[in-house]
Design a protein around this motif. Structure first.
Motif, mmCIF file in Angstrom:
data_model
loop_
_atom_site.group_PDB
_atom_site.id
_atom_site.type_symbol
_atom_site.label_atom_id
_atom_site.label_comp_id
_atom_site.label_asym_id
_atom_site.label_seq_id
_atom_site.Cartn_x
_atom_site.Cartn_y
_atom_site.Cartn_z
ATOM 1 N N ALA A 1 11.965 -67.146 35.221
ATOM 2 C CA ALA A 1 12.756 -66.608 34.106
ATOM 3 C C ALA A 1 12.070 -65.387 33.502
ATOM 4 C CB ALA A 1 12.948 -67.690 33.041
ATOM 5 N N PHE A 2 10.746 -65.473 33.402
ATOM 6 C CA PHE A 2 9.984 -64.360 32.838
ATOM 7 C C PHE A 2 10.159 -63.101 33.679
ATOM 8 C CE2 PHE A 2 5.963 -61.943 32.902
ATOM 9 C CZ PHE A 2 5.883 -61.559 31.571
ATOM 10 N N PHE A 3 10.076 -63.286 34.993
ATOM 11 C CA PHE A 3 10.140 -62.117 35.867
ATOM 12 C C PHE A 3 11.563 -61.561 36.015
ATOM 13 C CE2 PHE A 3 5.874 -63.396 37.559
ATOM 14 C CZ PHE A 3 5.232 -62.275 37.076
ATOM 15 N N GLN B 1 10.927 -70.476 20.999
ATOM 16 C CA GLN B 1 11.170 -70.917 22.366
ATOM 17 C C GLN B 1 12.316 -70.124 22.985
ATOM 18 O OE1 GLN B 1 11.863 -75.131 22.445
ATOM 19 N NE2 GLN B 1 12.067 -75.083 24.659
ATOM 20 N N GLY B 2 12.181 -69.829 24.284
ATOM 21 C CA GLY B 2 13.276 -69.147 24.971
ATOM 22 C C GLY B 2 13.176 -67.633 24.960
ATOM 23 N N THR B 3 12.248 -67.088 24.197
ATOM 24 C CA THR B 3 12.080 -65.635 24.216
ATOM 25 C C THR B 3 11.152 -65.225 25.355
ATOM 26 O OG1 THR B 3 10.165 -65.741 22.774
ATOM 27 C CG2 THR B 3 12.318 -65.493 21.708
ATOM 28 N N ALA C 1 8.543 -63.434 25.009
ATOM 29 C CA ALA C 1 7.180 -63.620 24.535
ATOM 30 C C ALA C 1 6.711 -65.061 24.805
ATOM 31 C CB ALA C 1 7.083 -63.306 23.052
ATOM 32 N N TYR C 2 7.632 -66.018 24.612
ATOM 33 C CA TYR C 2 7.281 -67.412 24.856
ATOM 34 C C TYR C 2 7.011 -67.655 26.339
ATOM 35 C CZ TYR C 2 8.062 -72.456 25.350
ATOM 36 O OH TYR C 2 7.939 -73.783 25.659
ATOM 37 N N ARG C 3 7.785 -67.002 27.172
ATOM 38 C CA ARG C 3 7.635 -67.245 28.619
ATOM 39 C C ARG C 3 6.339 -66.647 29.174
ATOM 40 N NH1 ARG C 3 13.591 -66.451 29.027
ATOM 41 N NH2 ARG C 3 14.347 -68.587 28.919
ATOM 42 N N THR C 4 5.756 -65.692 28.433
ATOM 43 C CA THR C 4 4.474 -65.148 28.902
ATOM 44 C C THR C 4 3.461 -66.256 29.129
ATOM 45 O OG1 THR C 4 3.763 -64.878 26.625
ATOM 46 C CG2 THR C 4 4.676 -62.931 27.724
ATOM 47 N N LEU C 5 3.569 -67.285 28.263
ATOM 48 C CA LEU C 5 2.695 -68.449 28.365
ATOM 49 C C LEU C 5 2.660 -68.973 29.796
ATOM 50 C CD1 LEU C 5 1.535 -69.707 25.755
ATOM 51 C CD2 LEU C 5 3.276 -71.464 25.962
ATOM 52 N N PHE C 6 3.842 -69.098 30.366
ATOM 53 C CA PHE C 6 3.935 -69.701 31.703
ATOM 54 C C PHE C 6 3.518 -68.720 32.793
ATOM 55 C CE2 PHE C 6 6.611 -72.035 28.869
ATOM 56 C CZ PHE C 6 6.366 -73.346 29.200
ATOM 57 N N ALA C 7 3.862 -67.448 32.583
ATOM 58 C CA ALA C 7 3.480 -66.452 33.583
ATOM 59 C C ALA C 7 1.962 -66.357 33.676
ATOM 60 C CB ALA C 7 4.080 -65.097 33.245
#
Lengths: 295, 302, 260
Positions: free
Chosen positions: B47-49, B264-266, B268-274
């Protein structure tokens, strides 16, 4: 043999002297390197005692966190750590021992077993914070357990299971196969052999490994930050879905504040944490020695 | 066990089979954990990418996900992690190996029995304690010698992470050194070699696969280390080679991001997972590499 | 109670002379007051049942017992008029002059070349290393078999070849005496025969002391034989006498295979 009658020198040539000198220098270097680790440990402990001991008293153990450093204590964190310790044990211990029994006593040799084994070895090397991410996504969000004690315990259980499994496997492997053969020879089923003969003999080793793994869990903070444990709490958990904090997080919270008073609190908190870890390790060592004495 | 009892009772067979199945399920559960980790990371990273290009992630030199004008270059975090790992390696690899040589070749059994548990304690101390030590002891000490040292700096973090991983290097290397048979040592002594020559020219080369595996594992641990670097190295994504400056590692970013109120869902939040995915891949690769080295170059002594 | 014959030194200085030598492992008196003269350029065999102290005695001759923490040596071993156990003597130099070949082949996990070059390298004899390696391998009758694969791992060789490599490795340091601790016990008969032929060649240049539990082997290759029993030297003399006409009853019992 041109040098047949040369008398035995006493190593006085330049080459021999240099060689002896280098040998001695290297021995010193190795000894010095070894003492670095030991010295670091000593400095660390002395530093902590100087900083933390003055703050350590009964009130520190029985007070909640506070904005005022002179009133703050570790009650909530200590209670949280005990909760986490108990729950993590309940979840991780039976699952890990069962997995170890399967791998040592039941598993057929084949790619499935090998894959499981490799996977466990690799899981043991995954950074703890990655388990925190899993806990956040799986327990806190997907299963809706929220930022609760149970989410934290489940996360830490996953973290230490590979460690317990491998320790338990080693303990089970150390049981001599003659014991198994004798039991099979008397007509016992596989489960009877495992539960009556193998497990009792392997138990001290399994427990030692479990305690060491649990002491790792007690010292963990990163994955618990991920699942939403907080560093500042004025109550102790009453149930599985309550919010919680643990000693390492409380310490982190205090360390992060610039005031010296809070740093002292952190040192005192560390002393409490180390005391807890030390007593767990002492139990493990006593058990290990007792088990070795029986052999 | 049908061949034990000639006429196996059905109920007993069923019970035994059920027990086996339950045990198998527990063992297989560990595989589910891996699948879970991978699924969670892959889904969110994917999702991040879809929002940030992989190229930007890998080449942008700024990591500013919380700013108005967002930048998602992982390089500053990567450099931070590598810097701490290199610093820790400079401390721990030589000291750990020399310690292993001392324990295996020089120390008598009694000294070894005293020293080994002491070193094991180093490995058992919680990382938050090392963070405290770095911030309140090592950094002030560094500032005595280098007044320009920042309060949060990579050097102090590297140093304590190095101390923390000494036991990883020393205990795994010592196992490898002690596995070298005494006949090789005797052979070398018999040729007039000194203890230094026996240790460095025969024993260490013979145990090289184990020693290198311990190095890789220790570095992998340093990269995955979280709390000590979060506390001591700072939270400033910064491409620098100066260890006295404040930096941010991948792990420290993950902590920082999850402590904040990132919705959640932004993106910026997904950077965590990347970032976690990057960390996971790097450490996994190193762990696999260390196992491969161990298996591939293992010496079959005779 | 023990018998020693006159040893014909042919007017030369003995290679080694043990005088009232005792070795203790903790409370065990493993070698008891042994006196024994090793003549130059001869092969001396040490025989006796397992545990009789023959290997321990052999390891006194190059101070290998120093490596065992619990071992204690009393008495003296004279070498060119100096006591090997004198405080001023460096055991490293002793082992350079008195080489040793072990029971099981123990090549280093390195190439064939590096195995042979190891001794010269650590002892600072780096001049013309290639020539030293070749000469040592030739002396150990191994050159023809390995000359085209010197960079291969030593572990690629057969057991017998490995043992000859270990002998070449020892010769490369140019010792005067070579100690051999049952060098053929781990080898098959053909490899054993090669080692025995090699020993016969080597005594032209070296003095050899060999421990063996194989009495035929001792009889075939040695000039002198010492029979040890329970830590004591029972009889020492020319091999032929020991095997055909021993004076001690225990020697006769052992060499005729009645015990041991």
């Amino acid at each position: 043999m041109s040098e047949a009658n040369r008398p035995l020198g006493t190593g006085e040539s330049t080459f021999d002297r240099r060689r002896r000198l280098m040998g001695r220098a290297f021995a010193w270097l190795c000894g010095l390197a070894t003492s670095v680790g030991v010295a670091a440990l000593a400095v660390l402990l002395v530093d902590l005692l100087i900083d933390g001991l003055p703050r350590l008293n009964y009130a520190f153990l029985t007070s909640f966190a506070s904005r005022f450093p002179e009133r703050a204590g570790v009650k909530a964190a200590l209670a949280g750590s005990v909760w986490i310790l108990g729950l993590t044990t309940l979840i991780a211990f039976p699952l890990s021992v069962a997995a170890a029994i399967y791998l040592e006593e039941y598993a057929p040799r084949g790619w499935v077993t090998k894959a499981i084994q490799t996977n466990i070895a690799n899981l043991a090397g995954v950074p703890s914070i990655v388990y925190g991410i899993l806990g956040l996504a799986l327990f806190v969000r997907a299963l809706g357990l929220g930022r609760s004690v149970i989410s934290g315990a489940l996360t830490l259980a996953l973290l230490i299971m590979p460690v317990i499994i491998m320790a338990a496997q080693e303990a089970i492997r150390a049981v001599p196969s003659t014991i198994r053969e004798a039991a099979y020879g008397l007509g016992a089923t596989r489960w009877q052999v495992v539960s009556y003969q193998v497990l009792p003999m392997a138990l001290p080793g399994i427990l030692t490994g479990t305690i060491l793994a649990l002491s790792r869990a007690v010292g963990e903070s990163a994955p618990l930050i991920m699942v939403g444990a907080v560093g500042f709490l004025a109550f102790t958990p009453k149930g599985l879905s309550d919010q919680f904090t643990v000693l390492p997080l409380q310490i982190y919270n205090w360390v992060s504040r610039p005031q010296d008073e809070f740093r002292e609190l952190a040192a005192a908190g560390i002393l409490v944490l180390l005391a807890l870890l030390l007593s767990m390790n002492a139990v493990a060592i006593v058990m290990r020695n007792r088990a070795q004495a029986q052999r | 066990m049908p061949h034990v009892s000639l006429t196996a009772k059905g109920s007993r067979n069923f019970k035994e089979g059920a027990i086996g199945a339950v045990l198998f399920a527990c063992a297989a559960a560990s595989t589910l954990v891996t699948i879970g980790v991978v699924l969670v990371l892959v889904r969110e990273t994917f999702a991040f990418f879809s929002e940030v290009s992989v190229i930007d992630f890998l080449t942008d030199t700024r990591w500013e996900p919380m700013f108005q004008e967002q930048h998602f270059g992982v390089l500053p975090l990567l450099v931070g992690s590598v810097m701490v790992a290199v610093g820790a390696g400079i401390v721990a690899l030589p000291i750990g190996l020399l310690t292993a040589i001392f324990l295996s070749e020089y120390a008598g059994p009694r000294l070894r029995k005293t020293l080994k548990p002491l070193l094991e304690i180093l490995a058992g101390i919680p990382t938050v304690v090392y963070g405290y030590f770095a911030l309140t002891f090592v950094t002030p000490l560094l500032r005595v010698f280098f007044p320009e040292t920042e309060i949060f700096n990579a050097a102090a973090a590297s140093l304590v992470v190095g101390i923390m991983i000494i036991p990883t290097v020393s205990s795994l290397s010592e196992d490898a050194l002690r596995a070298v048979p005494d006949s090789l040592r005797e052979g070398a002594y018999g040729l007039g070699a000194t203890k230094l020559e026996v240790s460095t020219r025969v024993v260490v080369p013979a145990a090289l696969s184990g020693v290198i595996a311990s190095f890789i594992l220790a570095i992998s641990r340093a990269i995955g280390e979280t709390m000590a670097v979060t506390i001591a190295a700072g939270n400033l994504p910064n491409i620098t080679v100066n260890p006295l400056e404040s930096i941010q590692t991948m792990t420290a970013y993950i902590v920082q991001a999850s402590l904040g109120d990132t919705p959640q869902g932004t993106t910026a939040y997904r950077t965590l997972f990347a970032v976690a995915m990057t960390l996971f891949l790097i450490t996994l690769a190193m762990n696999v590499l260390s196992q491969w080295v161990l298996a591939r170059f293992r010496e079959e002594y005779q | 109670m023990s018998t020693t014959y006159d040893i014909d030194l042919a007017g030369r200085e003995p290679a080694l002379e043990a005088i009232d030598l005792s070795v203790y492992y903790g409370d065990t008196h493993a070698v008891q007051d042994v006196s024994l003269t090793v003549p130059s350029n001869k092969v001396v065999a040490l025989i006796g049942p397992s545990g009789c102290g023959k290997s321990t005695l052999l390891r006194c001759f190059n101070r290998m017992n120093d490596l065992i923490g619990s071992a204690r040596v009393e008495g003296r071993v004279d070498f060119h008029g100096q006591n090997l156990y004198d405080d001023a003597i460096d055991p490293v130099e002793v082992r350079r002059r008195v080489g040793m070949v072990f029971q099981k082949p123990n090549p280093f996990p390195k190439s064939i070349y590096d195995n042979v070059a190891f001794g010269p390298r650590v002892n600072g004899l780096k001049d013309d290393l290639d020539a030293t390696v070749e000469q040592s391998l030739r002396s150990a009758a191994l050159w023809d078999e390995v000359s085209d694969r010197l960079t291969d791992s030593a572990y690629a060789l057969s057991g017998g070849q490995q043992q000859r490599l270990c002998i070449a490795r020892t010769l490369a340091v140019k010792p005067e005496i070579v100690l051999m601790d049952e060098p053929a016990s781990a080898l098959d008969p053909i490899a054993t025969q090669k080692i025995e032929e090699l020993i016969y060649e080597l005594k032209k240049e070296y003095t050899i002391v060999i421990v063996t539990h194989n009495m035929q082997q001792a009889a075939r290759i040695s000039d002198y034989t010492a029979f040890l029993y329970m830590g004591q030297l029972i009889e020492y003399g020319p091999t032929e006498t020991i095997f055909t006409n021993p004076r001690e009853e225990r020697t006769e019992a052992y060499v005729t295979g009645r015990f041991g």
